[in-house]
Design a protein around this motif. Sequence first.
Motif, PDB file in Angstrom:
ATOM      1  N   ARG B 100     -25.833 -13.352  21.685  1.00  0.00           N
ATOM      2  CA  ARG B 100     -27.045 -12.581  21.465  1.00  0.00           C
ATOM      3  C   ARG B 100     -27.819 -12.606  22.758  1.00  0.00           C
ATOM      4  NH1 ARG B 100     -28.277 -13.743  15.953  1.00  0.00           N
ATOM      5  NH2 ARG B 100     -27.934 -11.801  14.837  1.00  0.00           N
ATOM      6  N   PHE B 101     -28.106 -11.456  23.280  1.00  0.00           N
ATOM      7  CA  PHE B 101     -28.885 -11.428  24.502  1.00  0.00           C
ATOM      8  C   PHE B 101     -29.748 -10.184  24.500  1.00  0.00           C
ATOM      9  CE2 PHE B 101     -25.878  -8.291  25.929  1.00  0.00           C
ATOM     10  CZ  PHE B 101     -24.681  -8.730  25.418  1.00  0.00           C
ATOM     11  N   LYS B 102     -30.683 -10.200  25.413  1.00  0.00           N
ATOM     12  CA  LYS B 102     -31.650  -9.123  25.443  1.00  0.00           C
ATOM     13  C   LYS B 102     -30.937  -7.807  25.702  1.00  0.00           C
ATOM     14  CE  LYS B 102     -36.291  -8.607  27.236  1.00  0.00           C
ATOM     15  NZ  LYS B 102     -37.196  -9.004  28.294  1.00  0.00           N
ATOM     16  N   GLY B 103     -31.213  -6.836  24.885  1.00  0.00           N
ATOM     17  CA  GLY B 103     -30.599  -5.528  25.083  1.00  0.00           C
ATOM     18  C   GLY B 103     -29.235  -5.405  24.444  1.00  0.00           C
ATOM     19  N   ARG B 104     -28.808  -6.441  23.756  1.00  0.00           N
ATOM     20  CA  ARG B 104     -27.464  -6.394  23.177  1.00  0.00           C
ATOM     21  C   ARG B 104     -27.315  -5.228  22.212  1.00  0.00           C
ATOM     22  NH1 ARG B 104     -25.247  -6.880  18.276  1.00  0.00           N
ATOM     23  NH2 ARG B 104     -23.068  -7.487  18.247  1.00  0.00           N
TER      24      ARG B 104
END
Lengths: 296, 277
Positions: B100-104
């Motif tokens: 899970r990461f920003k912009g995923r």
Amino acid sequence: MYKENSFLGNPGYRFIAPAIVLIMLLFGYPVFKIIQFSLSEISLTTLQPVRWVGFDNFWDTLITYRFVQILRNTFVWTTGSLVGQIGLGFAAALLLNKKIRGITFFRIVIMLPYVTPGVVIAIVWLFFYDTEFGLFNPLFIEAFGGEKFSVLSSASTALPAVILVNIWYMFPFSSMVIRAGLQGIPGEIYSAAKVDGASRFQLFRYITLPSLRPVLRLLVVLQGIWAINTFAFIWIMTRGGPGYSSSILGVLAYEYSFNFLHFEKGAAVALILLGVSLVFGYIQLRVTARKEETII
Amino acid sequence: MGISGSLIASYAGLIALSLFAILPLLWMISTSFKPETQIFTSPPVLIPKGFKFITDHYLSVMKEPRMVRYFMNSAIISIISVIVSVFVGISAGYGFSRFRFKGRNSLFILVLASRMVPRMVLIIPLYIIMARVGLMDTYPGLVIVYVVISLPMSIWLLTAYFMNVPLELEEAAFLDGCTKWQALIKIVLPISAPGVAAVAMYCFMLAWNEYLFALVLSSPYGVRPIAVGLTDFFKEFRVDWGPLMAGCVLTTIPPMIFFVLAQKYFVSGLVKGAVKG
């Protein structure tokens, strides 16, 4: 799912990087270019935009009778293909879902059209439809007392003829997807309904069909997009003719760009095609939003 | 167990559908083995008179240098495309499914949305870009294009497939000191073999069968694959249907083999990814 450590330290970025870069380069950049091309005039020597012409290209392409005909063809092509391949696919799915002897043989045979290369299909059907030497006329026209004719050269039959080819090609895929959907319906529902005295028809109408609705919707959208994208069949079998009677949006864009070298007009038509696709795609995203919860 | 009317009806329906599905293919095969005189007869026949079958057409196809080059081009381009696609696709699928990461989410939607972009929209600028960059009529040129077109579907399928693989196995591996890459290769991949097989098959079929991009981005004396090469033989006034059908049969064999071998994986892998829920 792990690693909430937010920014660029997250290894996820490294894994998806190659794919994202490629997609930006070869999807994103061309889309930008297409918009630019459609609003400019392209020099034939440098193949670059030289002048800003606003919506002139759109205007020039839209207000022709040819374009109206092509819009109509695109609509007929898409609905005809969808109804045919999903309808036939449904029938095939019901039949192939039965556990009777030899069913695997039928499953493989009925899948064959989908596995055949598109070019091969176009060439084979081209010969199949041949007026003098093809099987179509003797088998389906003369056997019923009709006179043989050139299926692909008459404006009224060219488009339906290629639609038939498209249906032949795509119905196995529909049947495969619908079969998967059928197998997702728990058997207990049918048993319970039968205990209540439901007839075969009622079982179909009140259990099978409603349960398949999401699958059918997905199919319509997915295959709608594929149908609009068709090029090879039409181009190889009729070149869009006779006289644009079997041409659809994508084929027109190709002709403008690579036959007449009017890249800006081709870009305008392609952009319209993109618009139609996006509408389909938006519908798909909305329709399957619930199902994709697990992914997004 | 008696023979019920509905059983007969089912078989009748199956036979009818099978005939429909197979008739044009039988026509193709039969024409490829027929002597010229039996091809250009009126009325046309499916089985040549006297069961006269010849292999002349196949021999002439295999001796035609253009055909040989077309087939080689197809083989090279398809195999390389599959390898690159699978590599990039697995990497991205793993990234999307496990982290899970920003912009995923936005990036994932971007990947899915690019499937909507019509090929015609891509080909017009790509034609010009490829010419300028010097990748026109080259193997890398076509490979890159095929890889990118197949990416949205591959990533979609692989992400969905990987998400079905339980995390515990990898977590155990991390405790033992595995890196992410090792975990991916040693643990996740073997379990996801059907999904990977489905993606590999999808990429191969796409590369082998693709017409539009190959038509525009290749030339007959360059890297043109067989998909387009077949249509190059229409130039004459009278079409040599015999050799052409032989060429068609030969072109159909690789995807057919792939399909028959991977048939189980194809259906389960594709369906699991596409009809989730």
